[in-house]
Motif scaffolding. Structure first.
Motif, PDB file in Angstrom:
ATOM      1  N   PHE A   1       0.833  -1.208   0.000  1.00 20.12           N
ATOM      2  CA  PHE A   1       0.000   0.000   0.000  1.00 20.12           C
ATOM      3  C   PHE A   1       0.868   1.259   0.000  1.00 20.12           C
ATOM      4  CE2 PHE A   1      -1.750   3.416   2.639  1.00 20.12           C
ATOM      5  CZ  PHE A   1      -2.831   3.794   1.851  1.00 20.12           C
ATOM      6  N   VAL A   2       1.897   1.283   0.826  1.00 18.80           N
ATOM      7  CA  VAL A   2       2.767   2.457   0.897  1.00 18.80           C
ATOM      8  C   VAL A   2       3.467   2.684  -0.436  1.00 18.80           C
ATOM      9  CG1 VAL A   2       4.837   3.389   1.987  1.00 18.80           C
ATOM     10  CG2 VAL A   2       3.072   2.305   3.392  1.00 18.80           C
ATOM     11  N   VAL A   3       3.931   1.589  -1.052  1.00 17.58           N
ATOM     12  CA  VAL A   3       4.607   1.723  -2.351  1.00 17.58           C
ATOM     13  C   VAL A   3       3.645   2.276  -3.396  1.00 17.58           C
ATOM     14  CG1 VAL A   3       5.675   0.431  -4.233  1.00 17.58           C
ATOM     15  CG2 VAL A   3       6.313  -0.059  -1.866  1.00 17.58           C
ATOM     16  N   LEU A   4       2.418   1.745  -3.436  1.00 17.23           N
ATOM     17  CA  LEU A   4       1.448   2.238  -4.408  1.00 17.23           C
ATOM     18  C   LEU A   4       1.130   3.713  -4.166  1.00 17.23           C
ATOM     19  CD1 LEU A   4      -0.648   1.633  -6.682  1.00 17.23           C
ATOM     20  CD2 LEU A   4      -2.305   1.261  -4.845  1.00 17.23           C
ATOM     21  N   ALA A   5       0.860   4.066  -2.911  1.00 17.51           N
ATOM     22  CA  ALA A   5       0.520   5.456  -2.596  1.00 17.51           C
ATOM     23  C   ALA A   5       1.660   6.395  -2.970  1.00 17.51           C
ATOM     24  CB  ALA A   5       0.180   5.585  -1.111  1.00 17.51           C
ATOM     25  N   ALA A   6       2.891   6.002  -2.655  1.00 16.76           N
ATOM     26  CA  ALA A   6       4.038   6.857  -2.966  1.00 16.76           C
ATOM     27  C   ALA A   6       4.205   7.037  -4.476  1.00 16.76           C
ATOM     28  CB  ALA A   6       5.303   6.267  -2.351  1.00 16.76           C
ATOM     29  N   THR A   7       4.041   5.956  -5.231  1.00 17.50           N
ATOM     30  CA  THR A   7       4.208   6.065  -6.683  1.00 17.50           C
ATOM     31  C   THR A   7       3.087   6.892  -7.317  1.00 17.50           C
ATOM     32  OG1 THR A   7       3.074   3.927  -6.950  1.00 17.50           O
ATOM     33  CG2 THR A   7       5.486   3.913  -6.886  1.00 17.50           C
ATOM     34  N   LEU A   8       1.865   6.767  -6.810  1.00 16.03           N
ATOM     35  CA  LEU A   8       0.768   7.568  -7.360  1.00 16.03           C
ATOM     36  C   LEU A   8       0.956   9.049  -7.044  1.00 16.03           C
ATOM     37  CD1 LEU A   8      -2.385   5.339  -6.696  1.00 16.03           C
ATOM     38  CD2 LEU A   8      -1.046   5.588  -8.790  1.00 16.03           C
ATOM     39  N   LEU A   9       1.385   9.350  -5.820  1.00 15.69           N
ATOM     40  CA  LEU A   9       1.650  10.749  -5.483  1.00 15.69           C
ATOM     41  C   LEU A   9       2.791  11.312  -6.337  1.00 15.69           C
ATOM     42  CD1 LEU A   9       1.307  10.607  -1.595  1.00 15.69           C
ATOM     43  CD2 LEU A   9      -0.264  11.666  -3.211  1.00 15.69           C
ATOM     44  N   TYR A  10       3.805  10.487  -6.564  1.00 10.64           N
ATOM     45  CA  TYR A  10       4.915  10.931  -7.412  1.00 10.64           C
ATOM     46  C   TYR A  10       4.446  11.143  -8.852  1.00 10.64           C
ATOM     47  CZ  TYR A  10       9.368  10.850  -9.911  1.00 10.64           C
ATOM     48  OH  TYR A  10      10.420  11.156 -10.718  1.00 10.64           O
ATOM     49  N   LEU A  11       3.548  10.275  -9.330  1.00  5.72           N
ATOM     50  CA  LEU A  11       3.002  10.432 -10.681  1.00  5.72           C
ATOM     51  C   LEU A  11       2.246  11.755 -10.806  1.00  5.72           C
ATOM     52  CD1 LEU A  11       2.187   9.341 -13.496  1.00  5.72           C
ATOM     53  CD2 LEU A  11       0.251   8.213 -12.377  1.00  5.72           C
ATOM     54  N   ILE A  12       1.395  12.053  -9.833  1.00  4.07           N
ATOM     55  CA  ILE A  12       0.618  13.299  -9.877  1.00  4.07           C
ATOM     56  C   ILE A  12       1.548  14.508  -9.788  1.00  4.07           C
ATOM     57  CG2 ILE A  12      -1.123  14.653  -8.656  1.00  4.07           C
ATOM     58  CD1 ILE A  12      -2.387  11.978  -7.825  1.00  4.07           C
ATOM     59  N   ARG A  13       2.532  14.410  -8.898  1.00  3.82           N
ATOM     60  CA  ARG A  13       3.475  15.528  -8.747  1.00  3.82           C
ATOM     61  C   ARG A  13       4.314  15.722 -10.012  1.00  3.82           C
ATOM     62  NH1 ARG A  13       4.381  20.339  -7.931  1.00  3.82           N
ATOM     63  NH2 ARG A  13       6.474  20.934  -7.272  1.00  3.82           N
ATOM     64  N   ALA A  14       4.728  14.622 -10.650  1.00  2.00           N
ATOM     65  CA  ALA A  14       5.525  14.734 -11.873  1.00  2.00           C
ATOM     66  C   ALA A  14       4.729  15.422 -12.972  1.00  2.00           C
ATOM     67  CB  ALA A  14       5.970  13.344 -12.333  1.00  2.00           C
ATOM     68  N   GLU A  15       3.422  15.165 -13.039  1.00  2.13           N
ATOM     69  CA  GLU A  15       2.610  15.817 -14.063  1.00  2.13           C
ATOM     70  C   GLU A  15       2.432  17.303 -13.765  1.00  2.13           C
ATOM     71  OE1 GLU A  15      -0.367  17.413 -16.439  1.00  2.13           O
ATOM     72  OE2 GLU A  15      -0.622  17.191 -14.280  1.00  2.13           O
ATOM     73  N   THR A  16       2.204  17.659 -12.500  1.00  2.00           N
ATOM     74  CA  THR A  16       2.022  19.078 -12.160  1.00  2.00           C
ATOM     75  C   THR A  16       3.305  19.875 -12.366  1.00  2.00           C
ATOM     76  OG1 THR A  16       2.492  18.617  -9.822  1.00  2.00           O
ATOM     77  CG2 THR A  16       0.187  18.591 -10.513  1.00  2.00           C
ATOM     78  N   ARG A  17       4.461  19.239 -12.205  1.00  2.00           N
ATOM     79  CA  ARG A  17       5.735  19.952 -12.408  1.00  2.00           C
ATOM     80  C   ARG A  17       5.909  20.386 -13.863  1.00  2.00           C
ATOM     81  NH1 ARG A  17      10.164  19.823  -8.908  1.00  2.00           N
ATOM     82  NH2 ARG A  17      11.547  19.752 -10.708  1.00  2.00           N
ATOM     83  N   THR A  18       5.302  19.623 -14.784  1.00  2.00           N
ATOM     84  CA  THR A  18       5.437  20.006 -16.195  1.00  2.00           C
ATOM     85  C   THR A  18       4.699  21.293 -16.505  1.00  2.00           C
ATOM     86  OG1 THR A  18       3.480  18.735 -16.873  1.00  2.00           O
ATOM     87  CG2 THR A  18       5.595  17.580 -16.841  1.00  2.00           C
ATOM     88  N   ARG A  19       3.806  21.732 -15.607  1.00  2.00           N
ATOM     89  CA  ARG A  19       3.028  22.948 -15.846  1.00  2.00           C
ATOM     90  C   ARG A  19       3.390  24.071 -14.884  1.00  2.00           C
ATOM     91  NH1 ARG A  19      -1.590  21.773 -14.159  1.00  2.00           N
ATOM     92  NH2 ARG A  19      -1.494  19.554 -13.683  1.00  2.00           N
ATOM     93  N   GLU A  20       4.432  23.880 -14.059  1.00  2.00           N
ATOM     94  CA  GLU A  20       4.827  24.900 -13.101  1.00  2.00           C
ATOM     95  C   GLU A  20       5.951  25.762 -13.655  1.00  2.00           C
ATOM     96  OE1 GLU A  20       5.977  23.020  -9.563  1.00  2.00           O
ATOM     97  OE2 GLU A  20       3.953  22.702  -8.813  1.00  2.00           O
ATOM     98  N   SER A  21       5.983  26.973 -13.188  1.00  2.00           N
ATOM     99  CA  SER A  21       7.113  27.851 -13.510  1.00  2.00           C
ATOM    100  C   SER A  21       8.299  27.477 -12.644  1.00  2.00           C
ATOM    101  CB  SER A  21       6.721  29.309 -13.252  1.00  2.00           C
ATOM    102  OG  SER A  21       6.460  29.514 -11.874  1.00  2.00           O
ATOM    103  N   SER A  22       9.473  27.932 -13.053  1.00  2.00           N
ATOM    104  CA  SER A  22      10.672  27.649 -12.267  1.00  2.00           C
ATOM    105  C   SER A  22      10.602  28.302 -10.905  1.00  2.00           C
ATOM    106  CB  SER A  22      11.915  28.139 -13.025  1.00  2.00           C
ATOM    107  OG  SER A  22      11.797  29.541 -13.284  1.00  2.00           O
TER     108      SER A  22
END
Length: 754
Positions: free
Chosen positions: A182-203
């Motif tokens: 469960f922890v591994v899944l939750a961590a990877t999903l949060l990382y997936l969401i964060r990786a997508e939002t970083r593509t739309r953030e300013s520096s």
């Protein structure tokens, strides 16, 4: 007109990070599948196929004007070639290109895998058919998620799909929650969401501490779910006819179910048997030393052929009974039936019968809402007849005599010692049953958990024999294993006790209600010419098996032979049958004898104190590290951290001199110390390089200067804390904001007190 370079840079950045994050999430989703299918080449194969498909998509998207549909089609082509090359090379062209033969072979592989899942017991062997279905399905899932995440940019939708896939094995094979998975899944999903939002953030946003805050929130959410989830009360059916249906796991993992406070009626039944029978769900015959596994013999559709009639040796009477069951609130693929069943009528849906164990299960239907009648034929030998035959089986469909090699010697030694005075197999088993139900043993749901032997493996049996406290799983497991050490075939049955009398009657038969708390496990031993005979070793539950002599039975009316049924019974009066729970009166006397146990309260208090003190301790430790390293930068960071802890803004737009002046005029920072430290910071940051090098060469007391800088920082911190009120001091000490907010970040650019 835009150039290729401009087009390339116009695409969102971070696609490689997003692709890697999606692959990690897909791999994390595979972990629970190990509950259903044993580990094999399918696991690395599925992970490799997902990586190849995602890499193909990543590479094609970097090409100019490549339509999203073309990328998905290309991934599908790669998937088809890979699946064909691995699983169906013989019927393909050049061992990689699918042909008509490949298309024809796929349905048979899927059907074969479905049959293995339906008739097998988890974890299943990783056959070619199962591996094909798993790898192919995960590949298609990867293609779909690649389109959803990389093209449509909807990571939340992908996360929902991955969670659903992750839950399927957990629902199919009930067991304890795999916290690590469960922890591994939750961590990877949060990382997936964060990786997508970083593509739309300013520096600027990325430099402003958003990642640190997101990581902190994710950690808190995961820890909260892991710690708080098990503390939530389980859903239970209500007495008013609404609520969730209960379920039963056909294994010996009954402890958590029995320890639940909720209790609900799952079925009612009536029978013309002289004593209401137990209802079995599954039989466990395979024992590897760690767990008892359900039988795996062949199953037949219930509609194709009825179960064979029961046979016994000459002279052994067989009585036939009818039991009518109505399942009201039990969601199960296994059907509760009395033993030994020879016919079942009234069922809806497709049901499979296992002739060897006379149990029934389904892959498409459910026990919920079923109303059915079971005909059972029970051998009823006399005491003389059962004493005259050995406990032996010559043609068992499964091995019911194996004793694991790592079984502790105490198990066999104890079995021989308890049965030393007996001369027949039946008398040996009777001695074991009486010993377990005697004064040396006690029923307890808590002791096995507290002392770490809550299971049915050989080590748990040895611990139970030493501690002599446990519940039905431990009594049944110890009895069955000890019987095997004496050379007798044995197995364990999982099912329900007969329940409680409702006070109603139908056709002169009393109606019993069975509840979730009456889940039970009991052992059976096979006698030549008689069949499987149940025993009841669990202290304070049911009626112990005891056959009577022919002379005593001659005066008994009809079938009223006490304990002569080959299935364990409850009490003579079902309403008096105790549930599979510890005796409350015994618990009360035990508590009174030992006094109030403050251990759990003290441990809980200590854990709470440690959790509360942890942030403050981490902040203190960080200041100690800064002192050891010394230097102007560490001293200035300590001042900034102190300001943040007290709710004072530390913005990027403010120079060290302006920041120091504000701390002196508004927050009580001492003027001499702050002036010296600001001057040192300005020299370190703004002096020409040659001037800084010259200062280092000419300074004979560099270490003293570093110590002086940090001494100034500590004096500034102490003065600022003294200026703040008591509540602010306590909050800053116990919950320092500087642990999660960096100076000069976006979150440090405002005064928290305002």
């Amino acid at each position: 007109m835009s150039t290729p370079e401009a087009a390339r840079h116009s695409r969102p950045r971070g696609e490689l990070r997003l692709t890697v994050a999606l692959w990690l999430a897909v791999v994390a989703t595979m972990v629970p599948l190990l509950r259903v299918v044993s580990s094999g080449t399918w696991l690395p194969g599925a992970a490799l196929l997902a990586a190849v498909l995602l890499w193909v998509g990543f590479g094609l998207r970097r090409r100019r004007r490549m339509p999203a549909v073309a990328v998905t089609l290309a991934e599908f082509v790669v998937w088809a070639l890979a699946i064909t090359a691995v699983f169906l090379p013989e019927t393909s062209f050049l061992r990689v290109i699918p042909t008509g033969g490949v298309v024809e072979a796929v349905p048979s592989l899927v059907q074969e895998a479905a049959g293995e899942i339906l008739e097998g017991v988890a974890p299943l062997a990783p056959t070619v058919a199962l591996s094909f279905v798993i790898v192919a399905a995960l590949g298609l899932l990867t293609i779909a998620l690649d389109h959803v995440v990389l093209t449509a940019r909807m990571p939340l939708l992908a996360a929902v799909a991955l969670v659903i896939v992750w839950l399927i094995p957990a629902v199919s094979v009930p067991a304890e929650v795999d916290v690590v998975a469960f922890v591994v899944l939750a961590a990877t999903l949060l990382y997936l969401i964060r990786a997508e939002t970083r593509t739309r953030e300013s520096s600027a946003a990325r430099a402003g501490g958003v990642t640190a805050v997101a990581a902190t929130i994710g950690v808190v959410a995961i820890v909260g779910a892991v710690v708080g989830g098990p503390a939530l009360p389980p859903p239970a059916a209500t007495a008013g006819g609404t609520g969730m249906a209960a379920s039963i796991d056909p294994s010996l993992d009954l402890g958590d179910d029995l320890r639940r406070h909720g209790d609900a009626v799952v079925l009612t039944f009536r029978s013309d048997a002289p004593q209401l029978p137990n209802l079995r769900v599954a039989t466990l015959s395979l024992f590897d030393g760690a767990v008892w596994q359900p039988d795996r013999p062949r199953a037949i559709p219930l509609t194709d052929a009825g179960l064979d009639a029961v046979t016994a040796a000459d002279g052994v009477a067989i009585s036939e009974y009818r039991t009518n069951v109505e399942v009201t609130r039990l969601s199960s693929a296994y059907l509760p039936v009395p033993f030994p069943a020879v016919g079942v009528t009234g069922l809806s849906g497709d049901w499979q019968a296992v002739p060897y164990s006379r149990t029934l299960f389904t892959g498409q239907s459910n026990a919920q809402g079923q109303r059915y009648e079971v005909v059972s034929q029970v051998p009823r030998p006399t005491l003389e007849q059962i004493r005259a035959v050995p406990a032996r089986v010559d043609d068992a469909a499964v091995d019911v005599t194996e004793v694991p090699a790592d079984t502790p010697a105490v198990v066999a030694d104890t079995a021989r010692a308890v049965t030393a005075a007996a001369t027949t197999d039946y008398d040996r088993l009777l001695a074991l049953q009486s010993w377990f139900r005697g004064p040396e043993f006690a029923y307890s749901l808590d002791t096995p958990v507290e002392e770490g032997f809550d299971g049915a493996g050989v080590d748990a049996v040895a611990a139970f024999l030493e501690r002599k406290e446990g519940y039905c799983v431990h009594f049944a497991g110890a009895f069955a294993l000890m019987a095997r050490t004496l050379g007798m075939p044995s197995r364990i049955v999982v099912g329900f006790l007969p329940g409680d009398d409702t006070g109603d009657a139908v056709d002169g038969q009393r109606v019993a209600a069975v509840t979730t708390s009456q889940l039970h496990a009991w052992p059976e031993v096979f006698f030549e010419g008689i069949g499987w005979v149940a025993f009841e070793p669990t202290k304070s539950l049911g009626t112990p098996t005891r056959f009577v002599s022919a002379a005593d039975a001659a005066g008994a009316p009809g079938d009223e032979l006490t304990g002569a049924s080959s299935t364990p019974t409850a009490a003579a009066t079902p309403s008096a049958a105790p549930m599979d729970r510890p005796d409350t009166a015994g618990d009360a006397s035990a508590v009174a004898a030992r006094g109030l146990d403050l251990g759990p309260l003290g441990a809980t208090t200590l854990v709470v104190l440690l959790v509360v003190a942890a942030p403050g301790v981490v902040g203190w430790a960080r200041r100690r590290v800064q002192r050891v390293r010394g230097g102007t930068a560490d001293a200035w960071r300590a001042v900034q951290d102190a300001a943040l802890d007290l709710g004072v803004a530390a913005p990027l737009s403010e120079s060290p001199r302006a920041f120091g002046a504000r701390l002196m005029t508004e927050h009580g920072a001492p003027v001499p110390e702050m002036s010296r430290l600001v001057a040192a910071v300005e020299r370190a940051n703004y002096a020409p390089p040659h001037a800084r090098a010259s200062a280092r060469r000419t300074s004979a007391s560099a270490s003293a200067d570093r110590a002086g800088a940090f001494a100034d920082a500590e004096a500034i911190r102490a003065a600022m804390f003294a200026e703040a009120d008591g509540r602010e001091q306590l909050r800053a000490t116990l919950l320092p904001r500087s642990l999660v907010i960096r100076p000069s970040s976006a979150f440090a650019d405002r005064d928290a007190r305002a």
